[in-house]
Design an enzyme around this catalytic site. Sequence first.
Site, short mmCIF file in Angstrom:
data_model
loop_
_atom_site.label_atom_id
_atom_site.label_comp_id
_atom_site.label_asym_id
_atom_site.label_seq_id
_atom_site.Cartn_x
_atom_site.Cartn_y
_atom_site.Cartn_z
N CYS A 23 -8.36 12.48 5.02
CA CYS A 23 -8.55 11.05 5.18
C CYS A 23 -8.95 10.43 3.85
O CYS A 23 -9.19 11.13 2.86
CB CYS A 23 -9.61 10.76 6.23
SG CYS A 23 -11.24 11.39 5.76
N CYS A 32 -12.21 11.63 2.33
CA CYS A 32 -12.10 12.92 1.64
C CYS A 32 -11.66 12.70 0.20
O CYS A 32 -12.24 13.24 -0.75
CB CYS A 32 -11.10 13.83 2.34
SG CYS A 32 -11.46 14.18 4.07
N ASP A 52 15.69 -9.44 -24.11
CA ASP A 52 16.23 -9.09 -25.42
C ASP A 52 17.75 -9.21 -25.35
O ASP A 52 18.35 -8.95 -24.30
CB ASP A 52 15.82 -7.66 -25.79
CG ASP A 52 16.54 -7.15 -27.01
OD1 ASP A 52 16.40 -7.77 -28.07
OD2 ASP A 52 17.26 -6.15 -26.90
#
Length: 750
Positions: free
Chosen positions: A22, A25, A443
């Site tokens: 989870c 954790c 560019d």
Amino acid sequence: MTSSARTTDRHAITLFISGMSCASCAARVEKRLNALDGVVASVNLATEQATVDFPDTVSPDDLVAAVEETGYTATLPAAAEASQADKEADPAASWLRRLWVSALFTVPVVLLSMVPALQFDYWQWVALALATPVAVWGAWPFHRAAIANLRHRAATMDTLISVGVAAAYLWSLWALVFTGAGTPGMTMTLRLFGTDDGGAHLYLEVAAAVTTFILAGRYFESRAKRRSGAALRALLDMGAKDVAVLRDGVGRSDETRVPISELAVGDIFVARPGEKIATDGVVVSGTSAVDVSMLTGEPVPAEVGPGDSVVGATVNVGGRLEIRATRVGADTQLAQIARLVTQAQSGKAEVQRLADRISAVFVPIVIGLSLLTLAAWLLLGSSPTAAFTAAVAVLIIACPCALGLATPTALLVGTGRGAQLGILIKGPQVLESTRRIDTVVLDKTGTVTTGQMAIASLHTDDGVSEAEILRLAGALEHASEHPIGRAIAARAAEAGPLPPVTDFVNHGGSGVTGVVEGRLLAAGRYSWLRDEWRQEAAEVLQRAADAAEADGKTAVWVAVDGRIRAVIVVADTIKESSAAAVAELRALGLTPVLLTGDNRRSAHTVARQLGIDEVIAEVLPADKVDQIKRLQAEGKVVAMVGDGVNDAAALAQADLGLAMGTGTDVAIAASDLTLVRGDLRAAPEAIRLSRATLRIIKGNLFWAFAYNVAAVPLAALGLLNPLIAGAAMAFSSIFVVSNSLRLRRFRASG
């Protein structure tokens, strides 16, 4: 090197974490790693990896030990590769086995508990026998994690699940043994909403059903992780597995077939028709067509010959090629792409960090709320059964697994889909940048144009054919190294073999002369030819040249036997897709700006053809950064699209940098997004995909937060039975996962 200098060296490593289930954790592991001096770590629940940046003063073993101190296990990359065969097994399979066995036992338990007609004498003991393997073996992954957390004085989502299931089971066992719930003829009905108002009550169906629901959620989560990473695994599997090496050099017939891992830089290897090119290299012998669709998405094979670069994992569809390896292993373009995708999936967006901070304190708060609920119900005079039911419902409904999955699953799917489309998202923070940009600086050379000179038009004097002039001029320029000369020679060669040239002379930037088929040829500037042969060109040629130069194109004059007979117009041509790409950028609400070091006439000609209103021309490479800063100072949020070394600083300065994958490595390194294809349409596609991924993440987080905010009070008030709470919690995770998987259907435009 001094000791102080050594301590400044930093390293990066990826740890493979086991045991996390989870967001809490992941937050615990991340917090512990970051507690080490100088360590910067990011832990991702979905990929089960920790990306760690650490100094010389910390060793990889220290990192592993720190993870183990939190109750989880960490594996270094080398060890992980050694056990790759085990890693390849589908982790969802173990969840599926537990799910099937638990479901098989749970169904009769729920039916016996819910349907009084099925409740025969001693049915409750049968239900206990059926629920026990589910509550013990089926829920064991949650119990094991809760015990490990307890040893480290921590609590995670697994703690909530374990406590909820254990409490329901042990309460039922106590009721069967020490109260009248175990007597023959005892009956019980289940109220799906609200709690029982007294009397003997068992929660065996809650212990079994909640376990089964959550196992189903974990199974779908695990399967989603594997499906989400399918694009990356497919990318890694594209490479060749073995290769035919010419150990004695070019042109040798004796070949040695070796595993790809034994190929070294400088080796000459063979790629036959239909084979994958083993690694990045340069063709030293042979000509062929190469299918580069896996890299660029373009369906048309690229023609290659001696001196041309080729990329590993592309397919040789034509003749036999002998190639010198220039990059192998982790240095190849395919490996770099895979690494970028992995890094992106392991990172965290700011929205995810918010979710992590909330999850880290959420579990202790929920346990406290559950105890408060129990105490409040008892103090208000309710039965222990009603109080217990409400308290367990709070524990189960509050488990925010969906919160932990909200960002990682969407990021996994989004970046994986991007890799399939040739769009590499370097990090999750990029997603937030795409939402805010309002200006796109393009560019010119190599981005909106091909970056290569080509013949735009050819004009001849009366009595001379265009084909003849092109053939003669191409033969003369074939000996030239100038880009314009090479463009003319390449175009002429398309019509057939070129005759040889003799007495070739390069006249120092003015032009070239030579003899082709006994005829004296000259090609170059008009002023040079005019002064050399002392004559004026025909008016029709003058007008053509003037018009070309007004558009910023280059006019190459051609003289035959001392007389000016033609003018060849050469220009950097616009990519076919550029106009459509600019239109798509506008449709996204973005303002395009053309930025180039070329002259104003050429820049405005290109901008006019593309439909760009704002042009910044004649800008030195070092000044491109200043132009980006100027736009930002005006309050604009700027994205920059470029491909060259001279674009790298501007790409880094921009709020969002997009590098053409056909450009230089330094430009790619400085960007946030890499567009593998040379097609500018990939830029709006990348922005659309990033925005779609961010929308999914925000949608996931909204519903995950809303779910917990709405559900916890309902459970505390006794309006949700623990059985319904468990089902709702599992389905919330499934919703987040399925919502994220929608990104797999993202379509590229055009």
